[in-house]
Design a protein around this motif. Structure first.
Motif, PDB file in Angstrom:
ATOM      1  N   TYR A 131      50.491  -0.915  30.054  1.00 26.31           N
ATOM      2  CA  TYR A 131      50.827  -1.622  31.361  1.00 26.31           C
ATOM      3  C   TYR A 131      51.974  -2.757  30.737  1.00 26.31           C
ATOM      4  O   TYR A 131      51.289  -3.729  29.991  1.00 26.31           O
ATOM      5  N   ARG A 164      54.471  -0.207  33.232  1.00 24.52           N
ATOM      6  CA  ARG A 164      55.468   1.025  32.754  1.00 24.52           C
ATOM      7  C   ARG A 164      56.627   1.074  33.459  1.00 24.52           C
ATOM      8  O   ARG A 164      57.318   1.927  33.518  1.00 24.52           O
ATOM      9  N   ASN A 165      56.680   0.247  34.375  1.00 27.65           N
ATOM     10  CA  ASN A 165      58.061   0.144  35.171  1.00 27.65           C
ATOM     11  C   ASN A 165      58.211  -1.172  35.552  1.00 27.65           C
ATOM     12  O   ASN A 165      57.260  -2.223  35.581  1.00 27.65           O
ATOM     13  N   ARG A 196      56.220  13.059  29.692  1.00 27.44           N
ATOM     14  CA  ARG A 196      55.824  11.443  29.160  1.00 27.44           C
ATOM     15  C   ARG A 196      57.061  10.771  28.750  1.00 27.44           C
ATOM     16  O   ARG A 196      57.299   9.581  28.821  1.00 27.44           O
ATOM     17  N   TYR A 226      59.086   7.892  30.098  1.00 30.65           N
ATOM     18  CA  TYR A 226      59.497   6.577  29.323  1.00 30.65           C
ATOM     19  C   TYR A 226      60.865   5.903  29.498  1.00 30.65           C
ATOM     20  O   TYR A 226      61.328   4.993  29.773  1.00 30.65           O
ATOM     21  N   GLN A 232      61.585   4.977  33.367  1.00 31.13           N
ATOM     22  CA  GLN A 232      61.211   3.935  34.025  1.00 31.13           C
ATOM     23  C   GLN A 232      60.375   2.614  32.975  1.00 31.13           C
ATOM     24  O   GLN A 232      60.317   1.644  33.511  1.00 31.13           O
ATOM     25  N   THR A 233      60.111   3.152  31.819  1.00 22.93           N
ATOM     26  CA  THR A 233      59.532   2.192  30.947  1.00 22.93           C
ATOM     27  C   THR A 233      60.420   1.562  30.046  1.00 22.93           C
ATOM     28  O   THR A 233      60.144   0.007  29.869  1.00 22.93           O
ATOM     29  N   LEU A 279      53.394   9.228  36.125  1.00 28.02           N
ATOM     30  CA  LEU A 279      52.677   7.903  36.155  1.00 28.02           C
ATOM     31  C   LEU A 279      51.707   7.838  37.322  1.00 28.02           C
ATOM     32  O   LEU A 279      52.051   8.216  38.510  1.00 28.02           O
ATOM     33  N   ASP A 312      51.425   2.824  41.263  1.00 28.01           N
ATOM     34  CA  ASP A 312      51.335   1.430  40.844  1.00 28.01           C
ATOM     35  C   ASP A 312      49.967   0.694  41.704  1.00 28.01           C
ATOM     36  O   ASP A 312      49.532  -0.118  40.772  1.00 28.01           O
TER      37      ASP A 312
END
Ligand code: AP5
Length: 192
Positions: free
Chosen positions: A86, A88-89, A144, A148, A151-152, A58, A61
């Motif tokens: 967006y 993503r965290n 990725r 994900y 964090q996402t 990523l 921020d």
């Protein structure tokens, strides 16, 4: 309509956002596209972001928030937008809430597209052959997907707690998924 599209890499966010842009007549704002454009243009921001993106990590921020704020303040986003990639965290989710409060444009709904991991990998490896996107290499895709999960995915619970989340099956034809989204975002639909 101010809509946030959530989902793992390859879940179809970009594909569906392009359709929703026509349907809702609001811009599709993809932080991935904004970053790829900066990389292609060789801007200082693009130079900073390039290697992180290629590895599947990523971008910081602060960089992404600054870029997003600049984009959301353009006149075409005044009547709504479709946000793809967006937040993503959780830091980004809170920053988005603060930004939307500041510009008095609260989010209407977050739509999460659910797709099993083996299908995500197969879609992204298919795209790697066709488009050759730098971060669709097997190593970057693995990274990725793990970013994900770590964090996402918690962002989905964040929106669930606001009562503005619709979780949808992202498997099926592009048309079938589009119809599910249109139904979920139609006025009067209870998404909580
Ligand atoms: P980004 O561009 O946002 O990539 P992503 O989230 O990994 O998403 P993808 O574009 O890979 O997938 P998608 O869900 O949009 O699916 P798509 O419709 O394309 O971000 C790229 C990078 O930028 C990040 O890794 C990060 O480095 C950086 N970045 C971006 N935002 C950031 C942020 N907020 N903070 C920090 N860094 C950030 O579909 C995928 C494929 O599947 C296509 O080939 C498509 O044709 C196919 N497909 C779609 N739907 C279907 C269907 N229903 N059936 C069959 N095939 C389908």
């Amino acid at each position: 309509m101010r809509l946030v599209l959530l989902g793992a890499p390859g879940s179809g966010k970009g594909t569906q956002a392009a359709r929703l842009r026509e349907h809702l007549q609001v811009p599709h704002i993809s932080t991935g596209e904004l970053l790829r454009a900066a990389v292609a243009a060789g801007t200082p921001l693009g130079v900073q972001a390039k290697s992180v993106m290629e590895s599947g990590g990523l971008v910081s921020d602060d960089i992404v928030l600054g870029m997003l704020e600049e984009r959301l303040l353009r006149p075409d986003a005044a009547d709504g937008f479709i946000l793809d990639g967006y937040p993503r965290n959780l830091v980004q989710a809170r920053a988005l809430d603060a930004l939307l409060a500041k510009i008095r444009q609260p989010m209407d709904i977050a739509v999460q597209l659910d797709v099993a991991q083996d299908l995500l990998v197969s879609r992204l490896s298919g795209r790697a052959h066709v488009e050759g996107r730098a971060d669709d290499s097997p190593e970057a895709v693995r990274k990725r997907l793990s970013v994900y999960e770590e964090q996402t995915a918690p962002v989905v619970d964040y929106y669930r707690n606001t009562g503005k989340l619709a979780c949808l099956d992202g498997v099926g034809s592009v048309d079938e998924v589009f119809i599910r989204i249109v139904e979920a975002i139609s006025p009067g639909k209870d998404v909580g």
